[in-house]
Design a protein around this motif. Structure first.
Motif, PDB file in Angstrom:
ATOM      1  N   ALA A  67       0.828  -1.208   0.000  1.00 20.83           N
ATOM      2  CA  ALA A  67       0.000   0.000   0.000  1.00 20.83           C
ATOM      3  C   ALA A  67       0.862   1.256   0.000  1.00 20.83           C
ATOM      4  O   ALA A  67       0.545   2.243  -0.679  1.00 20.83           O
ATOM      5  CB  ALA A  67      -0.918  -0.010   1.222  1.00 20.83           C
ATOM      6  N   LYS A  88       2.162   1.722  -3.491  1.00 18.85           N
ATOM      7  CA  LYS A  88       1.092   2.194  -4.392  1.00 18.85           C
ATOM      8  C   LYS A  88       0.794   3.667  -4.168  1.00 18.85           C
ATOM      9  O   LYS A  88       0.588   4.435  -5.123  1.00 18.85           O
ATOM     10  CB  LYS A  88      -0.161   1.354  -4.146  1.00 18.85           C
ATOM     11  CG  LYS A  88      -1.223   1.480  -5.229  1.00 18.85           C
ATOM     12  CD  LYS A  88      -2.333   0.472  -5.002  1.00 18.85           C
ATOM     13  CE  LYS A  88      -3.359   0.564  -6.129  1.00 18.85           C
ATOM     14  NZ  LYS A  88      -4.461  -0.424  -5.937  1.00 18.85           N
ATOM     15  N   GLU A  89       0.767   4.090  -2.917  1.00 18.84           N
ATOM     16  CA  GLU A  89       0.515   5.500  -2.612  1.00 18.84           C
ATOM     17  C   GLU A  89       1.666   6.378  -3.107  1.00 18.84           C
ATOM     18  O   GLU A  89       1.437   7.488  -3.613  1.00 18.84           O
ATOM     19  CB  GLU A  89       0.341   5.651  -1.100  1.00 18.84           C
ATOM     20  CG  GLU A  89      -0.024   7.053  -0.655  1.00 18.84           C
ATOM     21  CD  GLU A  89      -1.408   7.465  -1.145  1.00 18.84           C
ATOM     22  OE1 GLU A  89      -1.633   8.686  -1.279  1.00 18.84           O
ATOM     23  OE2 GLU A  89      -2.226   6.570  -1.404  1.00 18.84           O
ATOM     24  N   ARG A 127     -12.274   6.672  -8.038  1.00 20.96           N
ATOM     25  CA  ARG A 127     -11.590   5.647  -7.252  1.00 20.96           C
ATOM     26  C   ARG A 127     -11.942   5.778  -5.772  1.00 20.96           C
ATOM     27  O   ARG A 127     -12.209   4.772  -5.097  1.00 20.96           O
ATOM     28  CB  ARG A 127     -10.078   5.779  -7.433  1.00 20.96           C
ATOM     29  CG  ARG A 127      -9.262   4.685  -6.753  1.00 20.96           C
ATOM     30  CD  ARG A 127      -7.784   4.967  -6.890  1.00 20.96           C
ATOM     31  NE  ARG A 127      -7.401   6.167  -6.164  1.00 20.96           N
ATOM     32  CZ  ARG A 127      -7.166   6.197  -4.847  1.00 20.96           C
ATOM     33  NH1 ARG A 127      -7.296   5.103  -4.110  1.00 20.96           N
ATOM     34  NH2 ARG A 127      -6.819   7.326  -4.268  1.00 20.96           N
ATOM     35  N   LEU A 128     -11.974   7.031  -5.274  1.00 19.98           N
ATOM     36  CA  LEU A 128     -12.306   7.221  -3.873  1.00 19.98           C
ATOM     37  C   LEU A 128     -13.754   6.865  -3.578  1.00 19.98           C
ATOM     38  O   LEU A 128     -14.070   6.306  -2.522  1.00 19.98           O
ATOM     39  CB  LEU A 128     -12.028   8.675  -3.470  1.00 19.98           C
ATOM     40  CG  LEU A 128     -10.554   9.106  -3.489  1.00 19.98           C
ATOM     41  CD1 LEU A 128     -10.428  10.596  -3.175  1.00 19.98           C
ATOM     42  CD2 LEU A 128      -9.723   8.287  -2.514  1.00 19.98           C
ATOM     43  N   LYS A 143     -15.551   4.624  -5.162  1.00 16.45           N
ATOM     44  CA  LYS A 143     -15.644   3.170  -5.185  1.00 16.45           C
ATOM     45  C   LYS A 143     -15.065   2.561  -3.908  1.00 16.45           C
ATOM     46  O   LYS A 143     -15.563   1.538  -3.405  1.00 16.45           O
ATOM     47  CB  LYS A 143     -14.888   2.636  -6.403  1.00 16.45           C
ATOM     48  CG  LYS A 143     -14.986   1.142  -6.578  1.00 16.45           C
ATOM     49  CD  LYS A 143     -14.254   0.707  -7.831  1.00 16.45           C
ATOM     50  CE  LYS A 143     -14.341  -0.805  -8.009  1.00 16.45           C
ATOM     51  NZ  LYS A 143     -13.623  -1.247  -9.225  1.00 16.45           N
ATOM     52  N   LYS A 144     -14.039   3.210  -3.374  1.00 20.30           N
ATOM     53  CA  LYS A 144     -13.435   2.708  -2.153  1.00 20.30           C
ATOM     54  C   LYS A 144     -14.356   2.905  -0.955  1.00 20.30           C
ATOM     55  O   LYS A 144     -14.399   2.067  -0.040  1.00 20.30           O
ATOM     56  CB  LYS A 144     -12.098   3.428  -1.932  1.00 20.30           C
ATOM     57  CG  LYS A 144     -11.281   2.894  -0.775  1.00 20.30           C
ATOM     58  CD  LYS A 144      -9.943   3.606  -0.692  1.00 20.30           C
ATOM     59  CE  LYS A 144      -9.114   3.039   0.462  1.00 20.30           C
ATOM     60  NZ  LYS A 144      -7.786   3.730   0.562  1.00 20.30           N
ATOM     61  N   ARG A 145     -15.146   4.033  -0.946  1.00 19.65           N
ATOM     62  CA  ARG A 145     -16.050   4.296   0.173  1.00 19.65           C
ATOM     63  C   ARG A 145     -17.344   3.494   0.075  1.00 19.65           C
ATOM     64  O   ARG A 145     -18.018   3.313   1.085  1.00 19.65           O
ATOM     65  CB  ARG A 145     -16.392   5.787   0.206  1.00 19.65           C
ATOM     66  CG  ARG A 145     -15.200   6.700   0.458  1.00 19.65           C
ATOM     67  CD  ARG A 145     -15.660   8.104   0.778  1.00 19.65           C
ATOM     68  NE  ARG A 145     -14.566   9.067   0.670  1.00 19.65           N
ATOM     69  CZ  ARG A 145     -14.346   9.828  -0.397  1.00 19.65           C
ATOM     70  NH1 ARG A 145     -15.148   9.732  -1.465  1.00 19.65           N
ATOM     71  NH2 ARG A 145     -13.326  10.677  -0.423  1.00 19.65           N
ATOM     72  N   ARG A 190     -19.385  -2.847   0.443  1.00 17.92           N
ATOM     73  CA  ARG A 190     -19.237  -4.038  -0.370  1.00 17.92           C
ATOM     74  C   ARG A 190     -20.438  -4.967  -0.158  1.00 17.92           C
ATOM     75  O   ARG A 190     -20.845  -5.228   0.965  1.00 17.92           O
ATOM     76  CB  ARG A 190     -17.941  -4.765  -0.011  1.00 17.92           C
ATOM     77  CG  ARG A 190     -16.697  -3.942  -0.319  1.00 17.92           C
ATOM     78  CD  ARG A 190     -15.446  -4.725  -0.018  1.00 17.92           C
ATOM     79  NE  ARG A 190     -14.247  -3.954  -0.330  1.00 17.92           N
ATOM     80  CZ  ARG A 190     -13.003  -4.415  -0.190  1.00 17.92           C
ATOM     81  NH1 ARG A 190     -12.806  -5.641   0.281  1.00 17.92           N
ATOM     82  NH2 ARG A 190     -11.981  -3.651  -0.503  1.00 17.92           N
ATOM     83  N   GLU A 245      -9.542  10.127 -10.008  1.00 18.17           N
ATOM     84  CA  GLU A 245      -9.250   9.977  -8.592  1.00 18.17           C
ATOM     85  C   GLU A 245     -10.523  10.003  -7.761  1.00 18.17           C
ATOM     86  O   GLU A 245     -10.676   9.232  -6.796  1.00 18.17           O
ATOM     87  CB  GLU A 245      -8.294  11.094  -8.142  1.00 18.17           C
ATOM     88  CG  GLU A 245      -7.772  10.965  -6.721  1.00 18.17           C
ATOM     89  CD  GLU A 245      -6.827   9.793  -6.559  1.00 18.17           C
ATOM     90  OE1 GLU A 245      -6.573   9.402  -5.400  1.00 18.17           O
ATOM     91  OE2 GLU A 245      -6.357   9.248  -7.588  1.00 18.17           O
TER      92      GLU A 245
END
Length: 473
Positions: free
Chosen positions: A423, A426-427, A456-457, A459-461, A464, A453
């Protein structure tokens, strides 16, 4: 530097003793701050002046000095008497005091009965006054003598061992004592001195063996503390041999035979033995002498390596053998548990042998060196046997499963650390990409990158959801 400090200390102490014994410091006369009051001393009473002058011609210097002090006291008493006469003296007020005590003129004429004994000055010439300095100087001399003797003795031990075994090394290796020096410099550079008690010998040029490193770890005879500790816990001069075996020259297995104290150290500190074969078995089960322990990964390899010739050498030279370590997973001492290592440690195929040059710190004579010389030949016999020995299919399968199991355990224990490191990488990559976009000064590219960006954020929040499959009736 320490030697010069010791010599300087000896010179200073000797100078101090000589100066104290031969010279006496005279007192410096002080300035006369009362010179203006000397007129009062000149006014003496006329009554007994003649008798004093006559007596002074027969007096010594010490008596004349005492008379001067008495005359000064008399003058002071006269002054005090005059003051008392003015004030008046009451005999009832001072009990036990003579009323005629103030008659200083009569007392001044009486001879003095005080006897002064002349005491000689102490010149401090006795040696027992400097016992502490003498002990310090003796200790420094012993310390420096031990350093010189210990260095020379260790050098002789290393050179003797190398000269006795050099022919065997030349028979088995094409290059002995490779130090990077030119060949015309002679054999004096074959033995590398790492420290006053550590010497190295490099050998190379043998089929199936990449190199041989011989480390002569001798007792620290130049250290006085180490010499004293020998009385409590004796140690031996040792020769450690490390053979780096070529890849795929031997099968995968681990075996260690060591004395009791060394076996405890290997099982606790060495990574390969502590993981693959931590169990220690007595050597009597394998016809070895009492005091040896066997740590083996697979019994098939143990019975093959410990043949009749090896067992005979152990029984004959038991006191000169410290350990034999065979491994294909050798990575040195065990790493600390809090280590942040994310990959498996690099391993090598090695044959490690430890031999005792001396027994309990005593240097072996030439006959003893002749007796232990076959042990070096035994190591080459083991090296050739390892190349010829092959495990069965069951043995290979067992050793492969052991290595796979160890790798899986390592990956599980380092999974969180590896995920965190991935991680972070990647960051860092995303940050570098953002800086590159900002430096191009292209509004359209910057807008597209920001939209990407944000998606992506988002989708991350987003929560699931698990997808469930329902069978049709």
């Amino acid at each position: 530097m320490k030697l010069w400090l010791a010599v300087l200390h000896i010179i200073l102490v000797g100078t101090n003793i000589w100066v104290t014994a031969h010279y006496q410091v005279d007192e410096v006369p002080e300035d006369n701050e009362f010179a203006e009051f000397e007129d009062f001393d000149e006014e003496k009473p006329t009554g007994g002046a003649a008798s004093k002058v006559d007596r002074s011609s027969f007096k010594t210097e010490d008596e004349e000095q005492d008379d001067v002090y008495e005359e000064d006291d008399v003058s002071i008493d006269d002054a005090d008497e005059s003051d008392d006469a003015d004030d008046g003296f009451d005999p009832d007020e001072f009990i036990g005091v003579d009323a005629n005590a103030g008659n200083s003129d009569a007392k001044a004429q009486e001879p003095s009965t005080l006897t002064i004994t002349k005491v000689p000055m102490h010149h401090r010439t006795r040696w027992d006054s400097f016992y502490l300095e003498i002990l310090m100087i003796a200790g420094l001399l012993v310390y420096f003598i031990n350093i010189i003797a210990g260095i020379s003795k260790n050098s002789r031990v290393a050179e003797t061992w190398y000269n006795d075994h050099k022919n065997i090394l030349l028979e088995n290796f094409s290059l002995v004592g490779d130090t990077g020096k030119s060949s015309d410099e002679g054999s004096a550079y074959d033995l590398i001195k790492e420290s006053e008690s550590h010497y190295n010998i490099y050998c190379s040029g043998r089929v199936g063996c990449d190199s041989l490193l011989i480390e002569l770890k001798l007792i620290k005879r130049q250290d006085l503390v180490a010499i004293i500790s020998q009385l409590v816990r004796p140690q031996n001069d040792q020769a450690h041999l490390r053979f780096d075996i070529s890849k795929d020259e031997t099968d995968n297995f681990i075996l260690a035979i060591a004395s009791k104290r060394t076996a405890v150290h290997l099982a606790r500190d060495m990574a390969d033995i502590s993981v693959y074969c931590p169990e220690r078995r007595p050597g009597e089960k394998f016809n070895l002498p009492v005091g040896f322990f066997v740590m083996s990964e697979i019994s098939e390899a143990t019975s093959a390596i410990l043949d009749a010739k090896v067992v005979q050498a152990f029984n004959k030279y038991a006191q000169y053998i410290d350990y034999i370590h065979i491994s294909d997973q050798y990575s040195g001492p065990k790493q600390q548990e809090d280590s942040t290592q994310l990959t498996m440690p690099e391993v090598k195929r090695v044959l490690l042998v430890g031999l005792n040059i001396s027994i309990k710190g005593r240097i072996n004579n030439h006959d003893s060196q002749e007796k232990i010389r076959p042990l070096l030949q035994l190591t080459f016999y083991l090296l050739d046997k390892l190349r010829r020995f092959k495990l069965s299919k069951e043995g290979k399968s067992k050793t492969d499963k052991n290595r796979q199991r160890v790798e899986e355990i390592f990956l599980k224990t380092t999974h969180a650390a590896r995920a965190e490191a991935a991680a972070a990488r990647k960051e860092e990559k995303r940050r570098a990409e953002k800086e590159r976009i900002l430096l191009e000064e292209d509004p359209e590219k910057q807008r597209k990158w920001e939209e990407k960006e944000q998606r992506r954020l988002a989708k991350k929040r987003a929560p699931r959801m698990k997808q469930l499959k329902v069978k049709a009736l």
